[in-house]
Write a protein that holds these residues in place. Sequence first.
Motif, PDB file in Angstrom:
ATOM      1  N   MET A   1      19.744  40.008  12.359  1.00  0.00           N
ATOM      2  CA  MET A   1      20.246  38.648  12.522  1.00  0.00           C
ATOM      3  C   MET A   1      20.590  38.380  13.987  1.00  0.00           C
ATOM      4  SD  MET A   1      20.877  36.022  10.517  1.00  0.00           S
ATOM      5  CE  MET A   1      21.248  36.731   8.909  1.00  0.00           C
ATOM      6  N   GLN A   2      21.209  39.345  14.626  1.00  0.00           N
ATOM      7  CA  GLN A   2      21.602  39.202  16.031  1.00  0.00           C
ATOM      8  C   GLN A   2      20.378  38.975  16.916  1.00  0.00           C
ATOM      9  OE1 GLN A   2      22.948  42.844  18.015  1.00  0.00           O
ATOM     10  NE2 GLN A   2      24.742  41.728  18.716  1.00  0.00           N
ATOM     11  N   GLU A   3      19.348  39.782  16.731  1.00  0.00           N
ATOM     12  CA  GLU A   3      18.149  39.663  17.555  1.00  0.00           C
ATOM     13  C   GLU A   3      17.410  38.358  17.268  1.00  0.00           C
ATOM     14  OE1 GLU A   3      15.326  40.351  20.310  1.00  0.00           O
ATOM     15  OE2 GLU A   3      17.096  41.602  19.976  1.00  0.00           O
ATOM     16  N   ALA A   4      17.305  37.977  15.994  1.00  0.00           N
ATOM     17  CA  ALA A   4      16.591  36.750  15.636  1.00  0.00           C
ATOM     18  C   ALA A   4      17.292  35.521  16.200  1.00  0.00           C
ATOM     19  CB  ALA A   4      16.467  36.648  14.112  1.00  0.00           C
ATOM     20  N   LEU A   5      18.618  35.486  16.107  1.00  0.00           N
ATOM     21  CA  LEU A   5      19.363  34.339  16.632  1.00  0.00           C
ATOM     22  C   LEU A   5      19.309  34.293  18.151  1.00  0.00           C
ATOM     23  CD1 LEU A   5      22.500  34.324  14.292  1.00  0.00           C
ATOM     24  CD2 LEU A   5      20.534  32.789  14.238  1.00  0.00           C
ATOM     25  N   THR A   6      19.328  35.446  18.789  1.00  0.00           N
ATOM     26  CA  THR A   6      19.216  35.473  20.246  1.00  0.00           C
ATOM     27  C   THR A   6      17.851  34.965  20.686  1.00  0.00           C
ATOM     28  OG1 THR A   6      20.734  37.346  20.341  1.00  0.00           O
ATOM     29  CG2 THR A   6      19.395  36.927  22.289  1.00  0.00           C
ATOM     30  N   ASN A   7      16.790  35.362  19.984  1.00  0.00           N
ATOM     31  CA  ASN A   7      15.456  34.847  20.297  1.00  0.00           C
ATOM     32  C   ASN A   7      15.387  33.340  20.091  1.00  0.00           C
ATOM     33  OD1 ASN A   7      14.480  37.331  20.995  1.00  0.00           O
ATOM     34  ND2 ASN A   7      13.501  37.750  19.029  1.00  0.00           N
ATOM     35  N   ALA A   8      16.039  32.842  19.020  1.00  0.00           N
ATOM     36  CA  ALA A   8      16.063  31.396  18.783  1.00  0.00           C
ATOM     37  C   ALA A   8      16.790  30.679  19.906  1.00  0.00           C
ATOM     38  CB  ALA A   8      16.732  31.106  17.436  1.00  0.00           C
ATOM     39  N   LEU A   9      17.872  31.281  20.405  1.00  0.00           N
ATOM     40  CA  LEU A   9      18.626  30.676  21.504  1.00  0.00           C
ATOM     41  C   LEU A   9      17.798  30.641  22.784  1.00  0.00           C
ATOM     42  CD1 LEU A   9      21.333  29.698  22.779  1.00  0.00           C
ATOM     43  CD2 LEU A   9      21.897  32.101  23.129  1.00  0.00           C
ATOM     44  N   ARG A  10      17.065  31.709  23.044  1.00  0.00           N
ATOM     45  CA  ARG A  10      16.336  31.803  24.311  1.00  0.00           C
ATOM     46  C   ARG A  10      15.019  31.026  24.300  1.00  0.00           C
ATOM     47  NH1 ARG A  10      15.743  37.900  26.054  1.00  0.00           N
ATOM     48  NH2 ARG A  10      14.920  36.850  27.897  1.00  0.00           N
ATOM     49  N   HIS A  11      14.314  31.037  23.181  1.00  0.00           N
ATOM     50  CA  HIS A  11      12.958  30.500  23.154  1.00  0.00           C
ATOM     51  C   HIS A  11      12.805  29.247  22.283  1.00  0.00           C
ATOM     52  CE1 HIS A  11      11.738  34.141  25.201  1.00  0.00           C
ATOM     53  NE2 HIS A  11      12.242  34.882  24.232  1.00  0.00           N
ATOM     54  N   GLY A  12      13.826  28.887  21.503  1.00  0.00           N
ATOM     55  CA  GLY A  12      13.692  27.757  20.599  1.00  0.00           C
ATOM     56  C   GLY A  12      13.572  26.437  21.347  1.00  0.00           C
ATOM     57  N   VAL A  13      12.743  25.524  20.833  1.00  0.00           N
ATOM     58  CA  VAL A  13      12.600  24.190  21.423  1.00  0.00           C
ATOM     59  C   VAL A  13      13.540  23.201  20.754  1.00  0.00           C
ATOM     60  CG1 VAL A  13      10.201  24.615  22.052  1.00  0.00           C
ATOM     61  CG2 VAL A  13      10.726  23.610  19.825  1.00  0.00           C
ATOM     62  N   ASP A  14      14.275  23.629  19.756  1.00  0.00           N
ATOM     63  CA  ASP A  14      15.220  22.781  19.035  1.00  0.00           C
ATOM     64  C   ASP A  14      16.451  23.636  18.732  1.00  0.00           C
ATOM     65  OD1 ASP A  14      16.617  21.442  16.823  1.00  0.00           O
ATOM     66  OD2 ASP A  14      14.886  20.106  16.774  1.00  0.00           O
ATOM     67  N   PRO A  15      17.662  23.108  18.968  1.00  0.00           N
ATOM     68  CA  PRO A  15      18.852  23.946  18.737  1.00  0.00           C
ATOM     69  C   PRO A  15      19.128  24.236  17.274  1.00  0.00           C
ATOM     70  CG  PRO A  15      19.491  21.700  19.307  1.00  0.00           C
ATOM     71  CD  PRO A  15      18.005  21.797  19.517  1.00  0.00           C
ATOM     72  N   ARG A  16      18.445  23.547  16.354  1.00  0.00           N
ATOM     73  CA  ARG A  16      18.711  23.749  14.933  1.00  0.00           C
ATOM     74  C   ARG A  16      18.050  25.046  14.440  1.00  0.00           C
ATOM     75  NH1 ARG A  16      16.689  18.023  12.830  1.00  0.00           N
ATOM     76  NH2 ARG A  16      15.132  18.573  14.406  1.00  0.00           N
ATOM     77  N   VAL A  17      18.849  25.872  13.803  1.00  0.00           N
ATOM     78  CA  VAL A  17      18.373  27.135  13.249  1.00  0.00           C
ATOM     79  C   VAL A  17      18.912  27.269  11.827  1.00  0.00           C
ATOM     80  CG1 VAL A  17      18.380  29.647  13.483  1.00  0.00           C
ATOM     81  CG2 VAL A  17      18.355  28.210  15.532  1.00  0.00           C
ATOM     82  N   ARG A  18      18.040  27.656  10.896  1.00  0.00           N
ATOM     83  CA  ARG A  18      18.433  27.845   9.498  1.00  0.00           C
ATOM     84  C   ARG A  18      18.389  29.328   9.153  1.00  0.00           C
ATOM     85  NH1 ARG A  18      14.685  24.643   5.801  1.00  0.00           N
ATOM     86  NH2 ARG A  18      13.148  25.078   7.421  1.00  0.00           N
ATOM     87  N   VAL A  19      19.495  29.801   8.606  1.00  0.00           N
ATOM     88  CA  VAL A  19      19.621  31.206   8.201  1.00  0.00           C
ATOM     89  C   VAL A  19      19.839  31.259   6.697  1.00  0.00           C
ATOM     90  CG1 VAL A  19      21.085  33.255   8.347  1.00  0.00           C
ATOM     91  CG2 VAL A  19      20.525  31.971  10.422  1.00  0.00           C
ATOM     92  N   HIS A  20      19.114  32.161   6.045  1.00  0.00           N
ATOM     93  CA  HIS A  20      19.280  32.331   4.599  1.00  0.00           C
ATOM     94  C   HIS A  20      19.355  33.821   4.282  1.00  0.00           C
ATOM     95  CE1 HIS A  20      17.684  32.271   0.268  1.00  0.00           C
ATOM     96  NE2 HIS A  20      18.921  31.807   0.253  1.00  0.00           N
ATOM     97  N   LEU A  21      20.385  34.187   3.540  1.00  0.00           N
ATOM     98  CA  LEU A  21      20.563  35.565   3.070  1.00  0.00           C
ATOM     99  C   LEU A  21      20.538  35.556   1.544  1.00  0.00           C
ATOM    100  CD1 LEU A  21      23.384  36.929   5.403  1.00  0.00           C
ATOM    101  CD2 LEU A  21      21.170  37.999   5.054  1.00  0.00           C
TER     102      LEU A  21
END
Length: 389
Positions: free
Chosen positions: A301-321
């Motif tokens: 989760m930490q790595e995926a969210l960090t990648n979303a922060l660095r490379h995402g073109v939209d600040p919206r991120v959806r997480v599902h567990l």
Amino acid sequence: MFALRPLTRYQLVTDLGIAVVFFLLSIAIELVASATPVDGVSAFFVALAFASAVGLRRLHPGLALWIAWAAALVQMGFGRQPSPSDLAIFAVLYTTAAYGTRRVFWFGFGSAIVGAALVPIYLVGRGLQAPPNGNDWFAVIALFLAAGFALLLAWVSGALVRTAMRASANSRAQRAAEAETIAEQERVRIARDMHDVVAHSLAVVIAQADGARYAAASDPRATSEALTTISSTARAALADVRLLLTQLRHSQAEGPQPTLADLEVLFQRMRAAGVDLEVAVDPLPPGEPPAVIQLAVYRIMQEALTNALRHGVDPRVRVHLAWWPDRVVVSVRNARATASVPALPSTAPGGHGLIGMRERAQLVGGHLTAGPEYGEFVVRATLPIGAPL
């Protein structure tokens, strides 16, 4: 609206000292200008209220604004002229924009507009002896523009400071996330090396042990050689593992490994860095998952969210567990530039973070995929958990 802001002792003492000095100067000027005892009493309460607003402006921006409004209404109710005490209004408007909550922020903006309208109405209305004429209306408009400029200037100054502080906080959070990602990639490399060392050494030990067992009766010398090989292999593996553990101790702070309880802290840190995070956990964990699975979920989760922060073109991120009796499925979705990061082929020249996530999943017996899916970049991991504790 009235939530306490954390201030240092120095800030609290400074604000209190400024409020006391402001009150003493204001009451001295007010009392000199008071012609009657009633004026003196009203001057005292007006100066005390404005000084209280000055003292509370950083600790309670919302409460300070309410007190400033109350002081202004008392001042107008007694028909008093503008005085140096009114300077507190500018300080309060500044802090509502700089330090207030979102509601207080916009309430301060509305107060500046309403205050700019009340000032000319009060000042011009006090002196009217006849229906207003053209000169009176011109004075109202001029006073409205002047008061609006002054009040909004204080509020806008605070808003600019607020923006600068948020940008600085986001920058610090992003640098911290990037540093943590680099450290995590190093730990994944060490974990991969340790896995290779242990797996290879155990394979050699098992093969030699089986050979020694079969040759024990017919060839004692072969048994001795096998035991010698087992001993040397085990010693070498132990030395390698100690070396890797030493690297881990130097690259990671002492303390317990992250668990599911630490996910909320991770989510808050990512939100503070500018990620618009939507988290869903369904179904909930049926019990206490194994510690190694909790750690793997946290790191992925930490790595995926960090990648979303660095490379995402939209600040919206959806997480599902999704916690099932025999497995947990982790899914992280965000909009992504199509060519920013490759999918996850085994020969990918880049994307070390994605490779580290895949290896983290494989170390616990799971698998991970990452790639574009319906206009989003999706990281999905499935980890076996067996019977929960």
